[in-house]
Design a protein around this motif. Structure first.
Motif, PDB file in Angstrom:
ATOM      1  N   LEU A 132      63.799  14.689  48.890  1.00  0.00           N
ATOM      2  CA  LEU A 132      64.387  13.354  48.973  1.00  0.00           C
ATOM      3  C   LEU A 132      64.498  12.887  50.423  1.00  0.00           C
ATOM      4  O   LEU A 132      64.141  11.755  50.761  1.00  0.00           O
ATOM      5  N   ILE A 133      64.998  13.764  51.312  1.00  0.00           N
ATOM      6  CA  ILE A 133      65.183  13.393  52.717  1.00  0.00           C
ATOM      7  C   ILE A 133      63.837  13.083  53.369  1.00  0.00           C
ATOM      8  O   ILE A 133      63.669  12.054  54.038  1.00  0.00           O
ATOM      9  N   PHE A 134      62.874  13.988  53.172  1.00  0.00           N
ATOM     10  CA  PHE A 134      61.553  13.754  53.780  1.00  0.00           C
ATOM     11  C   PHE A 134      60.904  12.499  53.224  1.00  0.00           C
ATOM     12  O   PHE A 134      60.370  11.669  53.985  1.00  0.00           O
ATOM     13  N   SER A 135      60.934  12.348  51.897  1.00  0.00           N
ATOM     14  CA  SER A 135      60.293  11.189  51.268  1.00  0.00           C
ATOM     15  C   SER A 135      60.951   9.890  51.705  1.00  0.00           C
ATOM     16  O   SER A 135      60.270   8.868  51.870  1.00  0.00           O
ATOM     17  N   LEU A 136      62.277   9.906  51.890  1.00  0.00           N
ATOM     18  CA  LEU A 136      62.983   8.703  52.314  1.00  0.00           C
ATOM     19  C   LEU A 136      62.500   8.232  53.686  1.00  0.00           C
ATOM     20  O   LEU A 136      62.140   7.060  53.867  1.00  0.00           O
ATOM     21  N   PHE A 137      62.476   9.157  54.652  1.00  0.00           N
ATOM     22  CA  PHE A 137      62.037   8.771  55.989  1.00  0.00           C
ATOM     23  C   PHE A 137      60.550   8.429  56.011  1.00  0.00           C
ATOM     24  O   PHE A 137      60.130   7.517  56.747  1.00  0.00           O
ATOM     25  N   TYR A 138      59.766   9.132  55.216  1.00  0.00           N
ATOM     26  CA  TYR A 138      58.331   8.824  55.164  1.00  0.00           C
ATOM     27  C   TYR A 138      58.085   7.459  54.536  1.00  0.00           C
ATOM     28  O   TYR A 138      57.200   6.710  54.971  1.00  0.00           O
ATOM     29  N   LEU A 139      58.891   7.117  53.519  1.00  0.00           N
ATOM     30  CA  LEU A 139      58.760   5.802  52.885  1.00  0.00           C
ATOM     31  C   LEU A 139      59.136   4.697  53.870  1.00  0.00           C
ATOM     32  O   LEU A 139      58.455   3.661  53.948  1.00  0.00           O
ATOM     33  N   ILE A 140      60.224   4.903  54.622  1.00  0.00           N
ATOM     34  CA  ILE A 140      60.612   3.912  55.632  1.00  0.00           C
ATOM     35  C   ILE A 140      59.513   3.765  56.678  1.00  0.00           C
ATOM     36  O   ILE A 140      59.161   2.660  57.096  1.00  0.00           O
ATOM     37  N   TYR A 141      58.966   4.897  57.102  1.00  0.00           N
ATOM     38  CA  TYR A 141      57.930   4.878  58.136  1.00  0.00           C
ATOM     39  C   TYR A 141      56.686   4.122  57.669  1.00  0.00           C
ATOM     40  O   TYR A 141      56.152   3.270  58.394  1.00  0.00           O
ATOM     41  N   THR A 142      56.210   4.417  56.464  1.00  0.00           N
ATOM     42  CA  THR A 142      55.011   3.742  55.960  1.00  0.00           C
ATOM     43  C   THR A 142      55.256   2.253  55.763  1.00  0.00           C
ATOM     44  O   THR A 142      54.372   1.432  56.038  1.00  0.00           O
ATOM     45  N   VAL A 162      60.249  11.733  60.837  1.00  0.00           N
ATOM     46  CA  VAL A 162      59.407  12.198  59.723  1.00  0.00           C
ATOM     47  C   VAL A 162      58.927  13.622  59.979  1.00  0.00           C
ATOM     48  O   VAL A 162      58.940  14.475  59.079  1.00  0.00           O
ATOM     49  N   LEU A 163      58.509  13.907  61.207  1.00  0.00           N
ATOM     50  CA  LEU A 163      58.062  15.260  61.547  1.00  0.00           C
ATOM     51  C   LEU A 163      59.199  16.263  61.414  1.00  0.00           C
ATOM     52  O   LEU A 163      59.012  17.376  60.887  1.00  0.00           O
ATOM     53  N   LEU A 164      60.391  15.891  61.881  1.00  0.00           N
ATOM     54  CA  LEU A 164      61.531  16.800  61.785  1.00  0.00           C
ATOM     55  C   LEU A 164      61.932  17.031  60.327  1.00  0.00           C
ATOM     56  O   LEU A 164      62.213  18.172  59.934  1.00  0.00           O
ATOM     57  N   SER A 165      61.974  15.966  59.535  1.00  0.00           N
ATOM     58  CA  SER A 165      62.337  16.131  58.128  1.00  0.00           C
ATOM     59  C   SER A 165      61.267  16.909  57.367  1.00  0.00           C
ATOM     60  O   SER A 165      61.568  17.670  56.445  1.00  0.00           O
ATOM     61  N   GLY A 166      59.991  16.744  57.766  1.00  0.00           N
ATOM     62  CA  GLY A 166      58.931  17.540  57.153  1.00  0.00           C
ATOM     63  C   GLY A 166      59.076  19.012  57.481  1.00  0.00           C
ATOM     64  O   GLY A 166      58.876  19.878  56.618  1.00  0.00           O
ATOM     65  N   SER A 167      59.454  19.317  58.713  1.00  0.00           N
ATOM     66  CA  SER A 167      59.705  20.717  59.096  1.00  0.00           C
ATOM     67  C   SER A 167      60.884  21.276  58.321  1.00  0.00           C
ATOM     68  O   SER A 167      60.866  22.437  57.883  1.00  0.00           O
TER      69      SER A 167
END
Length: 295
Positions: free
Chosen positions: A34-44, A174-179
């Motif tokens: 959820l955390i990674f997808s949230l930031f990735y969605l905002i980024y895209t 996004v990179l930090l949440s992906g890690s």
């Protein structure tokens, strides 16, 4: 058929025996996704917003005096010598006045006492879509500022710089949440499988003695990791979709959200996120088996 039936029975037994750790792992995986997808969605969406707003990008070159036809041709050649542009439009003092009056709407009466030539002439330059990075726009703006008769060049530079730095910050997040997703998923699944293996050491030893194959012993643990990946990623992305729908419906009135077409992940991106989650859970499972399952 009997093999897989036995495997599923063993998986169900393992889940019942370690259900507390299984639930904690599932929640951790879901929250990480959820955390990674949230930031990735905002980024895209911010990147898409940049493309949408970039389509309206105009560089306004304010001039001292209205250029004569020969001067216009010279300015066009000089502008195109830097890079090809989509459109070059000369705005006269009168046209600038009419535009300003239209923007004022019902308040255009304030211009009644003003002469129609009080606004400076200008050139509207629409760059090609290939010229969209901040440094390129800055360089182009500096070049336009050196054109003959130029007073000032505007293109919303302050807003563009803030937007650019914001997207840069989002990429780091996004990179930090992906890690975080990678580390927590592998660790939690590995920890849960380790508890299951340690709780069944005697039974596993007995299975080895009676001639059980390695696949027969390993498959139930791999199935657990697979289920954690499928369920965790599905719950995480499902929660994000509900949050996305709530935000878009809650703030659907006039405002920033109406200026930009925010969209959810495409089916291919959703499947990729699920696949990556399954892969990470399987890696965590394999890591734990390799360390604690001596077969």
């Amino acid at each position: 058929m009997n093999f897989w039936l036995t495997v599923f029975r063993q998986v169900g037994r393992n889940l019942r025996q370690t259900w507390t750790s299984q639930v904690m792992t599932l929640l951790t995986v879901s929250l990480s996704v959820l955390i990674f997808s949230l930031f990735y969605l905002i980024y895209t969406n911010m990147l898409n917003a940049g493309d949408q707003l970039g389509d309206e990008l105009r560089l306004i070159v304010y001039l001292e005096d209205e250029p004569v036809p020969e001067m216009k041709e010279q300015l066009i050649r000089k502008i195109n010598s830097f890079d090809e542009v989509e459109e070059i439009r000369f705005i006269s003092r009168e046209e600038a006045y009419e535009r300003f009056a239209e923007q004022l709407g019902s308040n255009r009466d304030v211009l009644a006492a003003m002469p129609k030539d009080f606004l400076p002439p200008s050139i509207e330059v629409t760059p090609m879509k290939t010229l969209r990075s901040l440094n390129q726009i800055k360089g182009f703006s500096g070049y336009l500022g050196r054109l003959p008769g130029t007073v000032k060049v505007q293109y919303g530079q302050d807003w563009m710089e803030r937007f650019y730095h914001f997207t840069q910050l989002l990429s780091i997040v996004v990179l930090l949440s992906g890690s975080l997703l990678i580390l927590t998923t592998i660790y939690m699944v590995s920890y849960t499988i380790r508890l299951t293996i340690m709780g069944r050491q005697d039974e596993l030893e007995l299975l080895r003695l009676v001639g059980a194959t390695n696949n027969y012993i390993r498959t139930p643990f791999l199935m657990e990791g697979l289920l954690q990946g499928i369920l965790g990623s599905t719950i995480g992305i499902g929660a994000l979709f509900i949050l996305f729908r709530w935000i878009t419906e809650k703030f659907s009135g006039p405002g920033f959200l109406k200026l930009i077409d925010f969209t959810f992940f495409s089916p291919s991106v959703v499947l990729t996120l699920i696949f990556v989650s399954i892969l990470l859970c399987t890696v965590g499972c394999h890591t734990s088996m390799r360390k604690y399952l001596k077969i």
